[in-house]
Design an enzyme around this catalytic site. Sequence first.
Site, PDB file in Angstrom:
ATOM      1  N   ASP A 194      -3.235 -10.355  -2.288  1.00 53.65           N
ATOM      2  CA  ASP A 194      -3.648  -9.743  -1.105  1.00 53.65           C
ATOM      3  C   ASP A 194      -5.337  -9.305  -1.102  1.00 53.65           C
ATOM      4  O   ASP A 194      -5.424  -8.998  -2.130  1.00 53.65           O
ATOM      5  CB  ASP A 194      -2.781  -8.655  -0.412  1.00 53.65           C
ATOM      6  CG  ASP A 194      -3.287  -8.077   0.808  1.00 53.65           C
ATOM      7  OD1 ASP A 194      -2.181  -8.497   1.799  1.00 53.65           O
ATOM      8  OD2 ASP A 194      -4.248  -7.464   1.042  1.00 53.65           O
TER       9      ASP A 194
ATOM     10  N   HIS B 261       0.771  -1.233  -0.068  1.00 53.80           N
ATOM     11  CA  HIS B 261      -0.007  -0.072  -0.056  1.00 53.80           C
ATOM     12  C   HIS B 261       0.959   1.135  -0.034  1.00 53.80           C
ATOM     13  O   HIS B 261       0.224   2.206  -0.281  1.00 53.80           O
ATOM     14  CB  HIS B 261      -0.709   0.097   1.263  1.00 53.80           C
ATOM     15  CG  HIS B 261      -1.963  -1.230   1.082  1.00 53.80           C
ATOM     16  ND1 HIS B 261      -2.557  -1.003   0.127  1.00 53.80           N
ATOM     17  CD2 HIS B 261      -2.554  -1.695   2.181  1.00 53.80           C
ATOM     18  CE1 HIS B 261      -3.774  -2.383   0.379  1.00 53.80           C
ATOM     19  NE2 HIS B 261      -3.342  -2.573   1.567  1.00 53.80           N
TER      20      HIS B 261
END
Length: 326
Positions: free
Chosen positions: A177, A140
């Site tokens: 993910d 991220h």
Amino acid sequence: MSTTGFYWHERCFWHDLGAIGVFSAPGEFLQPQAASESPESKRRLKNILEVSGLIDELRVVKPPAATLDDLLRFHSPRYLDQLQAGDKARGGNGGDCAPYMPGSWAAATHSTGLAIAAVEAVAQGEVSNAYALCRPPGHHAEADQGRGFCLLGNIPLAVMRARALGQVKRVAILDWDVHHGNGQQAAFYGEPDVLTLSIHQAANYPLETGSFDEQGEGAGLGANLNLPLPPGCGLGAYAYAMEKLVLPALEAFKPELIVVACGYDACAKDPLGKMLLNSQAFATMTGQLKALAERCCEGKLVFIHEGGYSEGYVPLCVRGDPNSGG
């Protein structure tokens, strides 16, 4: 005989987010609790490899931390200065839900160092494939901020370095993910020689990224593929997406190296996702990628650990659950 490298460092387990629960800070009516992103799922992963004896079949490596020069390939000087200043003070927040305490700079740079070493070793043929047990995670993190428990962009930094040093040119990055791989997308959105794919739960995190129509820009148009799946879909949806979309896209791209942003939070027991995968699903997807890598890029395949917050089940997604056939 193929050799699998296993990259880890105890320092990564010492990263501390503080008592935040699933939030970036406790509030007036939010009783402090341990952070969802804890070291236990990763430490238990390593421990099950040790106890089962599987670790003896791997080439275990504890590489050094990433250098500042390597970090600057992706991150801005301002952001890196901010992280170091917070680390020397009482901690801070890298940006959006990326809190940290003193000592996290060392953990984060070691985490990136694991990814760098694993990618380099596979790209140069020192090992056939590799697994990097990174913590904090990185998928991220963006150039100028941390997000979602991630401080440094482990995969973008490793891939950028390998490409800059001429170790590899065409790289495919698959992120499975449960949350969208916005970091890889942002890092390579205009790059035609890096294919970024993300299969994730729709509208989970980040809320503003991860739609199918985000396909790259400029010369990189078409080199980004997002597959947002509805919450609650599980084995069948992932199997179909892999067979019909992910694997064909990877094979058509003809990468020299495949990197997987390997989060286990799409498992049915994860508290931060609503998908229904079991350990066998991860074993199946891994087998599919390994076979494809053998066909496309001499087996060059690297797994970089990302999310996964079920302390008891994450290790079984790696080692395999004897009760499920995984």
